[in-house]
Write a protein that holds these residues in place. Structure first.
Motif, PDB file in Angstrom:
ATOM      1  N   VAL A  21     -18.159 -11.298 -73.013  1.00  0.00           N
ATOM      2  CA  VAL A  21     -16.723 -11.407 -72.812  1.00  0.00           C
ATOM      3  C   VAL A  21     -16.030 -10.085 -73.149  1.00  0.00           C
ATOM      4  O   VAL A  21     -15.114  -9.665 -72.446  1.00  0.00           O
ATOM      5  CB  VAL A  21     -16.129 -12.580 -73.631  1.00  0.00           C
ATOM      6  CG1 VAL A  21     -14.613 -12.594 -73.575  1.00  0.00           C
ATOM      7  CG2 VAL A  21     -16.683 -13.907 -73.131  1.00  0.00           C
ATOM      8  N   ARG A  73     -14.167 -20.026 -70.395  1.00  0.00           N
ATOM      9  CA  ARG A  73     -12.830 -19.798 -69.866  1.00  0.00           C
ATOM     10  C   ARG A  73     -12.158 -18.724 -70.701  1.00  0.00           C
ATOM     11  O   ARG A  73     -12.047 -18.859 -71.915  1.00  0.00           O
ATOM     12  CB  ARG A  73     -11.994 -21.072 -69.938  1.00  0.00           C
ATOM     13  CG  ARG A  73     -12.292 -22.067 -68.879  1.00  0.00           C
ATOM     14  CD  ARG A  73     -11.361 -23.288 -68.970  1.00  0.00           C
ATOM     15  NE  ARG A  73     -11.805 -24.336 -68.081  1.00  0.00           N
ATOM     16  CZ  ARG A  73     -12.787 -25.188 -68.327  1.00  0.00           C
ATOM     17  NH1 ARG A  73     -13.431 -25.127 -69.469  1.00  0.00           N
ATOM     18  NH2 ARG A  73     -13.135 -26.098 -67.450  1.00  0.00           N
ATOM     19  N   SER A 115      -7.190 -17.414 -67.275  1.00  0.00           N
ATOM     20  CA  SER A 115      -7.317 -18.193 -66.048  1.00  0.00           C
ATOM     21  C   SER A 115      -8.671 -17.999 -65.373  1.00  0.00           C
ATOM     22  O   SER A 115      -8.950 -18.605 -64.348  1.00  0.00           O
ATOM     23  CB  SER A 115      -6.207 -17.804 -65.067  1.00  0.00           C
ATOM     24  OG  SER A 115      -6.336 -16.446 -64.718  1.00  0.00           O
ATOM     25  N   GLN A 116      -9.525 -17.159 -65.948  1.00  0.00           N
ATOM     26  CA  GLN A 116     -10.839 -16.897 -65.363  1.00  0.00           C
ATOM     27  C   GLN A 116     -11.881 -17.845 -65.947  1.00  0.00           C
ATOM     28  O   GLN A 116     -11.907 -18.096 -67.139  1.00  0.00           O
ATOM     29  CB  GLN A 116     -11.255 -15.447 -65.622  1.00  0.00           C
ATOM     30  CG  GLN A 116     -10.298 -14.469 -64.972  1.00  0.00           C
ATOM     31  CD  GLN A 116     -10.620 -13.035 -65.321  1.00  0.00           C
ATOM     32  OE1 GLN A 116     -11.078 -12.763 -66.410  1.00  0.00           O
ATOM     33  NE2 GLN A 116     -10.373 -12.145 -64.386  1.00  0.00           N
ATOM     34  N   VAL A 117     -12.746 -18.355 -65.062  1.00  0.00           N
ATOM     35  CA  VAL A 117     -13.768 -19.315 -65.471  1.00  0.00           C
ATOM     36  C   VAL A 117     -15.128 -18.834 -64.985  1.00  0.00           C
ATOM     37  O   VAL A 117     -15.293 -18.474 -63.825  1.00  0.00           O
ATOM     38  CB  VAL A 117     -13.481 -20.714 -64.877  1.00  0.00           C
ATOM     39  CG1 VAL A 117     -14.575 -21.696 -65.264  1.00  0.00           C
ATOM     40  CG2 VAL A 117     -12.125 -21.223 -65.328  1.00  0.00           C
ATOM     41  N   LEU A 118     -16.085 -18.820 -65.900  1.00  0.00           N
ATOM     42  CA  LEU A 118     -17.477 -18.534 -65.560  1.00  0.00           C
ATOM     43  C   LEU A 118     -18.252 -19.819 -65.812  1.00  0.00           C
ATOM     44  O   LEU A 118     -18.410 -20.247 -66.951  1.00  0.00           O
ATOM     45  CB  LEU A 118     -18.033 -17.404 -66.429  1.00  0.00           C
ATOM     46  CG  LEU A 118     -19.539 -17.177 -66.341  1.00  0.00           C
ATOM     47  CD1 LEU A 118     -19.922 -16.706 -64.945  1.00  0.00           C
ATOM     48  CD2 LEU A 118     -19.992 -16.181 -67.371  1.00  0.00           C
ATOM     49  N   ASP A 119     -18.695 -20.439 -64.717  1.00  0.00           N
ATOM     50  CA  ASP A 119     -19.406 -21.719 -64.821  1.00  0.00           C
ATOM     51  C   ASP A 119     -20.899 -21.472 -64.657  1.00  0.00           C
ATOM     52  O   ASP A 119     -21.392 -21.279 -63.555  1.00  0.00           O
ATOM     53  CB  ASP A 119     -18.897 -22.696 -63.765  1.00  0.00           C
ATOM     54  CG  ASP A 119     -19.448 -24.105 -63.949  1.00  0.00           C
ATOM     55  OD1 ASP A 119     -20.393 -24.283 -64.745  1.00  0.00           O
ATOM     56  OD2 ASP A 119     -18.922 -25.024 -63.298  1.00  0.00           O
ATOM     57  N   PHE A 129     -16.578  -7.824 -70.272  1.00  0.00           N
ATOM     58  CA  PHE A 129     -15.851  -8.324 -69.108  1.00  0.00           C
ATOM     59  C   PHE A 129     -14.356  -8.049 -69.213  1.00  0.00           C
ATOM     60  O   PHE A 129     -13.702  -7.738 -68.217  1.00  0.00           O
ATOM     61  CB  PHE A 129     -16.131  -9.818 -68.979  1.00  0.00           C
ATOM     62  CG  PHE A 129     -15.487 -10.478 -67.808  1.00  0.00           C
ATOM     63  CD1 PHE A 129     -14.429 -11.352 -67.980  1.00  0.00           C
ATOM     64  CD2 PHE A 129     -15.941 -10.242 -66.522  1.00  0.00           C
ATOM     65  CE1 PHE A 129     -13.846 -11.970 -66.897  1.00  0.00           C
ATOM     66  CE2 PHE A 129     -15.361 -10.860 -65.437  1.00  0.00           C
ATOM     67  CZ  PHE A 129     -14.305 -11.723 -65.624  1.00  0.00           C
ATOM     68  N   THR A 130     -13.795  -8.177 -70.427  1.00  0.00           N
ATOM     69  CA  THR A 130     -12.343  -8.075 -70.597  1.00  0.00           C
ATOM     70  C   THR A 130     -11.880  -6.747 -71.181  1.00  0.00           C
ATOM     71  O   THR A 130     -10.705  -6.412 -71.073  1.00  0.00           O
ATOM     72  CB  THR A 130     -11.832  -9.190 -71.528  1.00  0.00           C
ATOM     73  OG1 THR A 130     -12.438  -9.040 -72.820  1.00  0.00           O
ATOM     74  CG2 THR A 130     -12.127 -10.563 -70.967  1.00  0.00           C
TER      75      THR A 130
END
Length: 182
Positions: free
Chosen positions: A134, A160, A163-167, A137-138
């Motif tokens: 994370v 989450r 608003s970004q979701v990694l499923d 990523f951020t």
């Protein structure tokens, strides 16, 4: 509460006021710990939340209970803030105000909140790996994890961040496979 006034119109000004006091007094982290402790107390005790929300309970009774809960563990400014919320009839918004304060604190310190849903308990190594991913990523300086266990995921995790979701769950993979087949 007046008609047309939303909870957000009440929560945000109080959280900003608490942050302003914390910054002026160089107590940002200390008050962050205090509001975290208060949120844990509220979330672990439904009776406490109902007691504070009850309009029939007298303000002095609410103040007494809050003093007992806070004891010497919260800063005097935080305790005074709690008393102000009771006096103004806003104590029912305490959890939301604390949550908003924590969001402001994360923004101030460039920390992101990652809401992780997992099929089972995560090891410390897995938590560290999630934090590292994370962060990369951020671009955040740190990551707070809010972990929820959901056995319906079957396996894997869902992360989450905003608003970004990694499923990366088995359920999500099965859903994607079913969509591609149909």
């Amino acid at each position: 509460m007046k008609k047309g006034i939303s909870a957000g119109e009440i929560v945000e000004p109080y959280a900003k006021a608490l942050m302003s006091i914390a910054r002026e007094q160089d107590l940002v982290d200390r008050m962050g710990e205090d509001v975290g402790m208060l949120r844990e107390a509220l979330q672990s005790s439904q009776e406490l939340q109902q007691f504070l929300d009850n309009p029939i309970v007298k303000a002095e009774s609410k103040k007494s209970v809050l003093r007992q809960i806070a004891g010497d563990s919260v800063h005097s400014y935080t305790l005074n803030f709690l008393m102000l919320l009771v006096d103004r009839g806003r104590i029912l918004f305490l959890d939301d105000i604390c949550q908003n304060y924590q969001a402001q604190l994360r923004q101030l310190k460039n920390i992101v909140l990652a809401e992780v849903t997992s099929a089972g308990e995560l090891s410390d190594g897995q938590k560290d790996a999630i934090r590292d991913k994370v962060k990369a990523f951020t671009g955040a300086s740190d990551v707070e994890l809010e972990i929820e266990i959901d056995p319906d995921l079957i396996g894997g995790i869902v992360i989450r961040v905003g608003s970004q979701v990694l499923d990366a769950s088995l359920r999500g993979q099965l859903r994607r496979l079913s969509l591609s087949l149909s």
